[in-house]
Design a protein around this motif. Structure first.
Motif, PDB file in Angstrom:
ATOM      1  N   ASN A   1      11.974  59.836  96.153  1.00 27.59           N
ATOM      2  CA  ASN A   1      10.716  58.746  95.914  1.00 27.59           C
ATOM      3  C   ASN A   1      11.125  57.480  96.109  1.00 27.59           C
ATOM      4  N   LEU A   2      12.341  57.175  95.688  1.00 29.56           N
ATOM      5  CA  LEU A   2      12.820  55.787  95.793  1.00 29.56           C
ATOM      6  C   LEU A   2      13.373  55.497  97.273  1.00 29.56           C
ATOM      7  N   HIS A   3      13.443  56.603  98.030  1.00 28.54           N
ATOM      8  CA  HIS A   3      14.041  56.386  99.299  1.00 28.54           C
ATOM      9  C   HIS A   3      15.458  56.369  99.325  1.00 28.54           C
ATOM     10  N   PHE A   4      16.101  56.925  98.142  1.00 26.09           N
ATOM     11  CA  PHE A   4      17.652  56.899  98.290  1.00 26.09           C
ATOM     12  C   PHE A   4      18.141  58.080  99.068  1.00 26.09           C
ATOM     13  N   THR A   5      17.121  59.089  99.411  1.00 25.35           N
ATOM     14  CA  THR A   5      17.502  60.264 100.120  1.00 25.35           C
ATOM     15  C   THR A   5      16.359  60.491 101.016  1.00 25.35           C
ATOM     16  N   ALA A   6      16.964  61.323 102.182  1.00 25.19           N
ATOM     17  CA  ALA A   6      16.021  61.713 103.149  1.00 25.19           C
ATOM     18  C   ALA A   6      16.515  62.947 103.833  1.00 25.19           C
ATOM     19  N   ASN A   7      15.855  64.068 103.701  1.00 26.16           N
ATOM     20  CA  ASN A   7      16.359  65.622 104.181  1.00 26.16           C
ATOM     21  C   ASN A   7      17.782  65.591 103.577  1.00 26.16           C
ATOM     22  N   GLN A   8      17.608  65.473 102.296  1.00 27.54           N
ATOM     23  CA  GLN A   8      18.809  65.798 101.385  1.00 27.54           C
ATOM     24  C   GLN A   8      20.248  64.887 101.618  1.00 27.54           C
ATOM     25  N   LYS A   9      19.744  63.866 102.160  1.00 27.27           N
ATOM     26  CA  LYS A   9      21.265  63.096 102.391  1.00 27.27           C
ATOM     27  C   LYS A   9      20.756  61.622 102.144  1.00 27.27           C
ATOM     28  N   TYR A  10      21.865  60.771 101.555  1.00 23.04           N
ATOM     29  CA  TYR A  10      21.613  59.511 101.168  1.00 23.04           C
ATOM     30  C   TYR A  10      21.239  58.814 102.223  1.00 23.04           C
ATOM     31  N   THR A  11      20.390  57.762 102.054  1.00 25.23           N
ATOM     32  CA  THR A  11      20.216  56.642 103.064  1.00 25.23           C
ATOM     33  C   THR A  11      20.761  55.494 102.580  1.00 25.23           C
ATOM     34  N   ASN A  12      20.600  54.590 103.480  1.00 24.12           N
ATOM     35  CA  ASN A  12      21.237  53.194 103.307  1.00 24.12           C
ATOM     36  C   ASN A  12      20.661  52.423 101.988  1.00 24.12           C
ATOM     37  N   ILE A  13      19.429  52.713 101.875  1.00 24.55           N
ATOM     38  CA  ILE A  13      18.821  52.117 100.758  1.00 24.55           C
ATOM     39  C   ILE A  13      19.618  52.611  99.547  1.00 24.55           C
ATOM     40  N   GLY A  14      19.727  54.041  99.488  1.00 22.90           N
ATOM     41  CA  GLY A  14      20.666  54.528  98.305  1.00 22.90           C
ATOM     42  C   GLY A  14      21.935  53.796  98.183  1.00 22.90           C
ATOM     43  N   LEU A  15      22.422  53.877  99.549  1.00 24.88           N
ATOM     44  CA  LEU A  15      23.909  53.237  99.688  1.00 24.88           C
ATOM     45  C   LEU A  15      23.865  51.655  98.997  1.00 24.88           C
ATOM     46  N   LEU A  16      22.694  51.026  99.163  1.00 26.75           N
ATOM     47  CA  LEU A  16      22.679  49.655  98.477  1.00 26.75           C
ATOM     48  C   LEU A  16      22.737  49.747  97.009  1.00 26.75           C
ATOM     49  N   PHE A  17      21.916  50.561  96.636  1.00 29.32           N
ATOM     50  CA  PHE A  17      21.970  50.746  95.147  1.00 29.32           C
ATOM     51  C   PHE A  17      22.982  51.438  94.374  1.00 29.32           C
ATOM     52  N   SER A  18      23.802  52.148  95.112  1.00 26.77           N
ATOM     53  CA  SER A  18      24.803  52.859  94.644  1.00 26.77           C
ATOM     54  C   SER A  18      25.995  52.080  94.241  1.00 26.77           C
ATOM     55  N   ASP A  19      26.925  52.608  93.379  1.00 29.35           N
ATOM     56  CA  ASP A  19      28.269  51.981  92.873  1.00 29.35           C
ATOM     57  C   ASP A  19      29.217  51.784  93.882  1.00 29.35           C
ATOM     58  N   GLN A  20      28.973  52.235  95.082  1.00 27.45           N
ATOM     59  CA  GLN A  20      29.703  52.322  96.154  1.00 27.45           C
ATOM     60  C   GLN A  20      29.357  51.192  97.259  1.00 27.45           C
ATOM     61  N   ASN A  21      28.222  50.605  97.113  1.00 25.26           N
ATOM     62  CA  ASN A  21      27.925  49.596  97.958  1.00 25.26           C
ATOM     63  C   ASN A  21      28.617  48.502  98.591  1.00 25.26           C
ATOM     64  N   PRO A  22      28.969  48.802 100.085  1.00 24.86           N
ATOM     65  CA  PRO A  22      29.799  48.044 100.410  1.00 24.86           C
ATOM     66  C   PRO A  22      29.794  46.451 100.859  1.00 24.86           C
ATOM     67  N   PHE A  23      28.697  45.952 100.474  1.00 20.24           N
ATOM     68  CA  PHE A  23      28.103  44.713 100.739  1.00 20.24           C
ATOM     69  C   PHE A  23      28.606  43.879  99.552  1.00 20.24           C
ATOM     70  N   THR A  24      29.044  42.562  99.744  1.00 18.14           N
ATOM     71  CA  THR A  24      29.568  41.652  98.519  1.00 18.14           C
ATOM     72  C   THR A  24      28.752  40.369  98.671  1.00 18.14           C
ATOM     73  N   PHE A  25      28.685  39.570  97.692  1.00 18.71           N
ATOM     74  CA  PHE A  25      28.377  38.509  97.603  1.00 18.71           C
ATOM     75  C   PHE A  25      29.495  37.329  97.153  1.00 18.71           C
ATOM     76  N   LYS A  26      29.901  36.553  97.931  1.00 18.33           N
ATOM     77  CA  LYS A  26      30.761  35.309  97.616  1.00 18.33           C
ATOM     78  C   LYS A  26      30.330  34.192  97.009  1.00 18.33           C
ATOM     79  N   LEU A  27      31.155  33.698  96.079  1.00 19.29           N
ATOM     80  CA  LEU A  27      30.582  32.558  95.350  1.00 19.29           C
ATOM     81  C   LEU A  27      32.167  31.629  95.187  1.00 19.29           C
ATOM     82  N   ALA A  28      31.651  30.212  95.889  1.00 17.43           N
ATOM     83  CA  ALA A  28      32.725  28.996  95.627  1.00 17.43           C
ATOM     84  C   ALA A  28      32.407  28.068  94.731  1.00 17.43           C
ATOM     85  N   VAL A  29      33.017  27.386  93.720  1.00 14.25           N
ATOM     86  CA  VAL A  29      32.757  26.463  92.973  1.00 14.25           C
ATOM     87  C   VAL A  29      33.566  25.173  93.457  1.00 14.25           C
ATOM     88  N   TYR A  30      32.996  23.965  93.692  1.00 11.82           N
ATOM     89  CA  TYR A  30      33.702  22.976  93.997  1.00 11.82           C
ATOM     90  C   TYR A  30      33.062  21.519  93.253  1.00 11.82           C
TER      91      TYR A  30
END
Length: 434
Positions: A173-202
């Motif tokens: 229902n959350l679209h984390f899975t489709a046909n019993q496989k994880y989708t990319n929306i599931g990947l984003l909310f998973s603990d293994q999400n490969p996308f990062t957010f970088k922060l720099a302070v000046y």
């Protein structure tokens, strides 16, 4: 499943060793259907093994980034295995959401497709058909290249909203899975999400005095929460005494921080692993750079008018479900309105491949000055919004102030980017800076 029991087919490719031809095979799977490449096996599926697996793994990872366009790293996972004291490499490729090709050959000559057990060049006509077909593909609903996912962080947030992620059909229902496989929306909310957010302070926006660097990782929800916590802990709150009542003034109101960070996460293009960037300038303000320009046919004026279209609707929906989004479409307009009211300029730059938001720092001095003239500024702005422009003489009569005071208020609105000054001398007029 034993590799030795399999033969090369539309979803399996064997390679005895690494060669540059591996990228042709990866592209073919990206453009056709998911597949797996085994390096260290002969054409009959017999294990031969490869030396220096880690070096080859790194070479392939870098090669995907430099040889394949557009960025396909999110759809490819590379791992090593060992059997009978022999090492081998497994490359799992998910179907992409674009047309992928060798950079050096271009889209017409560098596009490959999988046909049976072969990877063949696509014809020019086939490329045209792929362009039409792929225009309807969604990153969110595509199958994730990583199927070993956990959801510890998002589970806690869902539980706070009386949702148990392990109950029947919840992941679907959350679209984390489709046909019993994880989708990319599931990947984003998973603990293994490969996308990062970088922060720099000046210290300042000249970037000549670096102070700190962070890279936020984990579930996209965890990234959001930890960025907000960091900004709240590393920006100031002032105390302003006004008629014996203390008023707390934040350099960056929390609702603005939440809106800007959330906007960068929800609307970015996840077709590439390029990180979003947040620059915190202690003396000046905050700059957030989000990968991916405006989506669809929407314009910046549309967004500031409250219209909304989402590149990632399921992502947005889930953030609303866990109460991280208040309302769709009103966020940036609300932020701009807030800064306009205190006479500061909120900037948005739309670039070909990025969306840049710049927040001005609110100082105690700004607020003290603005408190004295805020009402007059509001009156002038509302007049211009209704009538199109105003002269200094008309503004002076409107707010019933001296010439010098009126000129100071108008100049402050121009300085902060709220108004633009047009013409010279008595005919000078002021309009809203659009």
């Amino acid at each position: 499943m034993e590799v030795s029991s399999m033969n090369e087919n539309e979803s399996i490719e064997f390679k005895e060793n690494y060669t540059e031809k591996i990228y042709k095979e990866i592209i073919a799977f990206l453009n056709t259907n998911s597949g797996t490449i085994y390096i260290g096996y002969d054409d009959n599926g017999n294990l031969i093994g490869v030396d220096n697996c880690k070096d080859i793994e790194e070479k392939i990872s870098n090669g995907i980034r430099t040889n394949i366009y557009p960025d396909a790293r999110i759809f490819v996972s590379i791992n090593t295995g060992k059997l009978e004291d022999k090492e081998y490499i497994i490359i799992k490729v998910s179907k992409g959401i674009d047309i992928y090709y060798l950079k050096e050959k271009g889209i017409v000559k560098g596009t490959y497709l999988r046909t049976g057990s072969c990877s063949i060049p696509a014809t020019e006509e086939t490329v045209k058909q792929l362009i039409i077909k792929n225009s309807s593909l969604s990153f969110e609903t595509s199958i994730s290249s990583n199927q070993e996912l956990t959801f510890d962080y998002i589970s806690k947030a869902l539980e706070e909203n009386n949702i148990n992620i392990n109950e029947n059909n919840i992941k679907e229902n959350l679209h984390f899975t489709a046909n019993q496989k994880y989708t990319n929306i599931g990947l984003l909310f998973s603990d293994q999400n490969p996308f990062t957010f970088k922060l720099a302070v000046y210290q300042s926006n000249e970037k000549n005095n670096f102070l700190d660097r962070k890279e936020f990782k984990g579930s996209i929800l965890e990234i959001y929460d930890t960025i907000i916590d960091y900004l709240k802990n590393n920006t100031a709150t002032y105390g302003l005494i006004n008629t014996s009542v203390r008023e707390d003034i934040e350099e960056y109101p929390e609702f603005i921080l939440r809106e800007i960070v959330l906007n960068s996460l929800i609307h970015r293009d996840y077709g590439t692993l390029t990180s979003n960037i947040l620059n915190l300038y202690k003396n000046n303000g905050i700059e957030v750079i989000s990968f991916g320009s405006l989506y669809g046919n929407i314009t910046l004026d549309d967004i500031l008018a409250g219209l909304s279209t989402s590149r990632n609707p399921y992502l947005q929906s889930i953030f609303m479900r866990i109460k991280r989004v208040e309302a769709i479409g009103s966020g940036l307009r609300r932020v701009k309105s807030y800064y306009n009211k205190i006479g500061l300029n909120f900037e948005i730059d739309v670039l070909p491949s990025a969306f840049v938001v710049k927040l001005p720092k609110i100082s105690l001095n700004n607020v003290a000055i603005q408190n004295n003239s805020k009402g007059d500024m509001d009156i002038i702005i509302k007049y211009i919004e209704k009538n199109g422009s105003i002269t200094r003489i008309n503004a002076q009569a409107l707010i019933n102030k001296e010439k010098t005071t009126t000129s100071t208020i108008l100049n402050k609105l121009v300085e902060n980017g709220v108004l633009v000054k047009i013409g010279n001398g008595p005919s000078t007029r002021y309009e809203i800076n659009k």
